[in-house]
Design a protein around this motif. Structure first.
Motif, PDB file in Angstrom:
ATOM      1  N   GLY A 287      -6.646  -8.310 -52.755  1.00 10.50           N
ATOM      2  CA  GLY A 287      -5.753  -7.273 -52.271  1.00 10.50           C
ATOM      3  C   GLY A 287      -6.518  -5.988 -52.035  1.00 10.50           C
ATOM      4  N   ARG A 288      -5.854  -5.028 -51.387  1.00  8.20           N
ATOM      5  CA  ARG A 288      -6.516  -3.744 -51.114  1.00  8.20           C
ATOM      6  C   ARG A 288      -6.915  -3.072 -52.412  1.00  8.20           C
ATOM      7  NH1 ARG A 288      -4.567   1.346 -50.097  1.00  8.20           N
ATOM      8  NH2 ARG A 288      -2.431   0.589 -50.348  1.00  8.20           N
ATOM      9  N   ILE A 289      -6.001  -3.071 -53.375  1.00  9.60           N
ATOM     10  CA  ILE A 289      -6.351  -2.726 -54.757  1.00  9.60           C
ATOM     11  C   ILE A 289      -6.350  -4.048 -55.518  1.00  9.60           C
ATOM     12  CG2 ILE A 289      -5.656  -1.502 -56.838  1.00  9.60           C
ATOM     13  CD1 ILE A 289      -4.433   0.612 -55.108  1.00  9.60           C
ATOM     14  N   PRO A 290      -7.508  -4.545 -55.937  1.00 10.52           N
ATOM     15  CA  PRO A 290      -7.609  -5.914 -56.438  1.00 10.52           C
ATOM     16  C   PRO A 290      -6.652  -6.213 -57.599  1.00 10.52           C
ATOM     17  CG  PRO A 290      -9.783  -4.990 -56.082  1.00 10.52           C
ATOM     18  CD  PRO A 290      -8.814  -3.866 -55.918  1.00 10.52           C
ATOM     19  N   ARG A 291      -5.936  -7.304 -57.471  1.00  7.18           N
ATOM     20  CA  ARG A 291      -5.034  -7.784 -58.513  1.00  7.18           C
ATOM     21  C   ARG A 291      -5.551  -9.110 -59.058  1.00  7.18           C
ATOM     22  NH1 ARG A 291       0.190  -5.684 -57.999  1.00  7.18           N
ATOM     23  NH2 ARG A 291       0.001  -3.438 -57.588  1.00  7.18           N
ATOM     24  N   PRO A 292      -5.201  -9.462 -60.285  1.00  6.42           N
ATOM     25  CA  PRO A 292      -5.657 -10.739 -60.846  1.00  6.42           C
ATOM     26  C   PRO A 292      -5.093 -11.927 -60.076  1.00  6.42           C
ATOM     27  CG  PRO A 292      -4.787  -9.282 -62.555  1.00  6.42           C
ATOM     28  CD  PRO A 292      -4.433  -8.663 -61.255  1.00  6.42           C
ATOM     29  N   GLY A 293      -5.888 -12.988 -59.995  1.00  5.62           N
ATOM     30  CA  GLY A 293      -5.453 -14.234 -59.384  1.00  5.62           C
ATOM     31  C   GLY A 293      -5.167 -15.285 -60.440  1.00  5.62           C
ATOM     32  N   GLU A 294      -5.018 -16.526 -59.987  1.00  9.76           N
ATOM     33  CA  GLU A 294      -4.677 -17.616 -60.890  1.00  9.76           C
ATOM     34  C   GLU A 294      -5.757 -17.857 -61.936  1.00  9.76           C
ATOM     35  OE1 GLU A 294      -1.985 -19.532 -61.260  1.00  9.76           O
ATOM     36  OE2 GLU A 294      -0.884 -18.403 -59.748  1.00  9.76           O
ATOM     37  N   LEU A 330     -14.150  -8.200 -58.404  1.00  7.64           N
ATOM     38  CA  LEU A 330     -13.582  -8.020 -57.071  1.00  7.64           C
ATOM     39  C   LEU A 330     -13.978  -6.638 -56.574  1.00  7.64           C
ATOM     40  CD1 LEU A 330     -10.012  -9.384 -57.881  1.00  7.64           C
ATOM     41  CD2 LEU A 330     -11.914 -10.640 -56.874  1.00  7.64           C
ATOM     42  N   SER A 331     -14.693  -6.600 -55.469  1.00 11.54           N
ATOM     43  CA  SER A 331     -15.179  -5.331 -54.921  1.00 11.54           C
ATOM     44  C   SER A 331     -14.446  -5.024 -53.621  1.00 11.54           C
ATOM     45  CB  SER A 331     -16.690  -5.403 -54.659  1.00 11.54           C
ATOM     46  OG  SER A 331     -17.388  -5.619 -55.869  1.00 11.54           O
ATOM     47  N   ARG A 332     -13.907  -3.824 -53.548  1.00 12.02           N
ATOM     48  CA  ARG A 332     -13.236  -3.336 -52.349  1.00 12.02           C
ATOM     49  C   ARG A 332     -13.744  -1.926 -52.067  1.00 12.02           C
ATOM     50  NH1 ARG A 332     -12.353  -7.871 -52.754  1.00 12.02           N
ATOM     51  NH2 ARG A 332     -10.402  -9.043 -52.515  1.00 12.02           N
ATOM     52  N   ALA A 333     -13.379  -1.396 -50.918  1.00 15.63           N
ATOM     53  CA  ALA A 333     -13.817  -0.047 -50.579  1.00 15.63           C
ATOM     54  C   ALA A 333     -13.239   0.979 -51.552  1.00 15.63           C
ATOM     55  CB  ALA A 333     -13.396   0.295 -49.146  1.00 15.63           C
TER      56      ALA A 333
END
Length: 509
Positions: A287-294, A330-333
């Motif tokens: 996600g744009r602001i990383p959220r936890p996955g499974e 998880l790396s995002r801008a």
């Protein structure tokens, strides 16, 4: 006038204190929020305005500026509604500022002034305890999870008016009682049991070894052989969650909003069976602001991937980092966040597209090219990271009709817990919890082979073409088998049984 209210925000699974500064200055009516707010934070203006008016309070008609400090970190979520409303009232002198300073305030507001639950309250309560605050004001639905954190008073609130009267000293509130933390008593009774599984004794044995050492498993067999049934019962033989593990897992479920209001802690090891149509962001997080996955929701539990070759190739390949490191980054801008992802991977697949390759009763209709293409969907590097590989054949009629029940989950769990206790003493001074996590240094120390076992393993490596990673996996499995038998040294039978669980390397690699 200026007022300050302490609140909290999330950064990954952890939280940090946010100071909500409210300034009311002369000028034309305006409402400005600064401090890198996301859309939901900016929208709080309309919710706060309606909640104040519908609760009988005046919304200031001057220029209002809201600053969320630290101002260089992005803020998201609806939990700032209540602290902004309290700050506006404190800036107008309706609420004493000295009483506001004693509390961390979190909550989403309805238009009529009622409080709604918000995500991540457990993490915020932990952050506030470190900040030595006097109390925590949260929506009533979040009080149970916040009360898990000891040494702070948690005040459950239902409406904005109730908060104001409490801060004014006109109403007393009773802190929420801390929940019982006896995890074994809280853990619900298992709905499934291994005694319900007919036949498949070798598969049961492999799953006991997997549970005892925290090993990853792949099961290969025809449709209806019981692969899913076996996987669903694996959590019933895993050791109960410790309090630290329950807290870690509960924090993840809290920040994604999946912690039930009546359940302050996740008391049972998670079992996550995502569908094979899941995206890589859904599995690993994003996600744009990383959220936890499974993989993070399966932390301290089991991630079950049924029909493994049907998953997209790029989805499976992102499993490499969590399988090796026990976490995912998880790396995002806008942010780079790490989430815990220490889980047992249990995968199931058919041997071919039709599912009946090697079956003695049904004829396989697949061409050799179809079989090769199907099996090649599982890459060698991913297969190397799965410790135990086992065939699950179709169950015979005699086994299905046999009224005798096999060993139940309770008995098997006792074996697993005895082996885990041995590993607990072995890794008492390290960051490891089970044999599957051992580093090369510990392998050399605790997996010394006899000359006979060494020769057998050398032969297996040459004939099966096993990799160096597979060699380490065999040693770890052999160590777990020895622990189940209560033996200190690895012997030939331990290594021989461990090699059997790598027999699919040539077929699927």
């Amino acid at each position: 006038m200026l007022a300050r209210v302490r609140s909290g925000a999330l950064r990954g699974v952890d939280a940090y204190i946010v100071e909500v500064e409210v300034d009311i200055a002369p000028g034309l009516p305006a409402f400005t929020t600064v401090g890198l707010p996301e859309a939901a934070v900016k929208e709080s203006k309309d919710r706060v305005k309606a909640a104040l008016k519908n609760s009988g309070y005046q919304f200031p008609g001057n220029r209002v500026t809201i600053n969320l400090a630290p101002a260089d970190v992005r803020k998201e979520g609806t939990g700032f509604d209540l602290p902004v409303a309290v700050g506006l009232l404190a800036a107008q002198g309706i609420v004493p500022s000295e009483s506001v300073d004693k509390y961390l305030i979190i909550g989403e507001l309805s238009l009529d002034g009622r409080l709604k639950p918000t995500r991540g309250v457990l993490s915020m309560a932990l952050a506030f305890r470190q900040d030595s605050g006097a109390g925590l004001i949260v929506p009533r639905e979040n009080a149970a999870e916040a009360a898990v954190v000891q040494d702070i008073a948690v005040y459950p609130i239902e409406t904005l008016s109730e908060v104001v009267e409490f801060l004014q000293g006109r109403q007393e509130l009773t802190p929420a009682p801390p929940p019982k933390l006896d995890l074994e008593a809280l853990e619900p009774a298992d709905e499934v049991d291994f005694r319900e599984v007919k036949g498949q004794e070798q598969a049961k044995r492999a799953l006991v070894i997997a549970a005892a050492g925290g090993h990853n498993v792949i099961m290969v067999g025809p449709p209806g052989a019981g692969k899913t049934m076996l996987a669903q019962r694996l959590p019933t033989i895993l050791p109960p969650l410790s309090f630290e593990e329950a807290l870690e897992t509960s924090k993840i479920y809290s920040i994604v909003g999946q912690l039930p209001p009546d359940q302050p802690l996740v008391t049972k090891r998670p079992f996550r069976p995502p569908h094979h149509t899941i995206s890589d962001a859904g599995l690993i997080g994003g996600g744009r602001i990383p959220r936890p996955g499974e993989v993070s929701l399966a932390h301290n539990g089991v991630l079950f991937l049924d029909e493994l070759p049907e998953f997209k190739r790029q989805v499976l390949e992102v499993l490499r980092q969590p399988l090796e490191e026990g976490q995912v980054t998880l790396s995002r801008a806008s942010a780079s966040l790490s989430y815990p992802a220490r889980f047992m991977l249990v995968a199931a697949m058919n041997p071919c597209p039709c599912g009946f390759l090697g079956d003695s009763k049904r004829v396989c209709t697949c061409t050799p090219r179809q079989i090769q293409t199907y099996q090649a969907r599982i890459s060698g590097p991913l297969l190397d990271r799965i410790d135990i590989q086992m065939a699950v054949p179709a169950v015979r009629f005699q086994e299905l009709a046999d009224p005798t029940e096999g060993e139940g989950s309770k008995f098997l769990r006792q074996q697993v817990m005895a082996a885990r206790q041995i590993q607990g003493r072995r890794f008492a001074r390290s960051r490891y919890h089970c044999n599957a996590q051992m580093s090369s240094r510990y392998l050399k120390q605790f997996c010394v082979l006899s000359s006979e076992a060494r020769r057998l393993l050398e032969t297996a490596m040459e004939r099966l073409g096993l990799s160096a990673r597979a060699y380490n996996r065999i040693l770890k499995i052999a160590r777990t088998i020895a622990d189940l038998e209560g033996e200190e040294h690895l012997s030939l039978p331990h290594v021989a049984e461990a090699i059997q669980y790598r027999s699919l390397d040539r077929q699927l690699g």
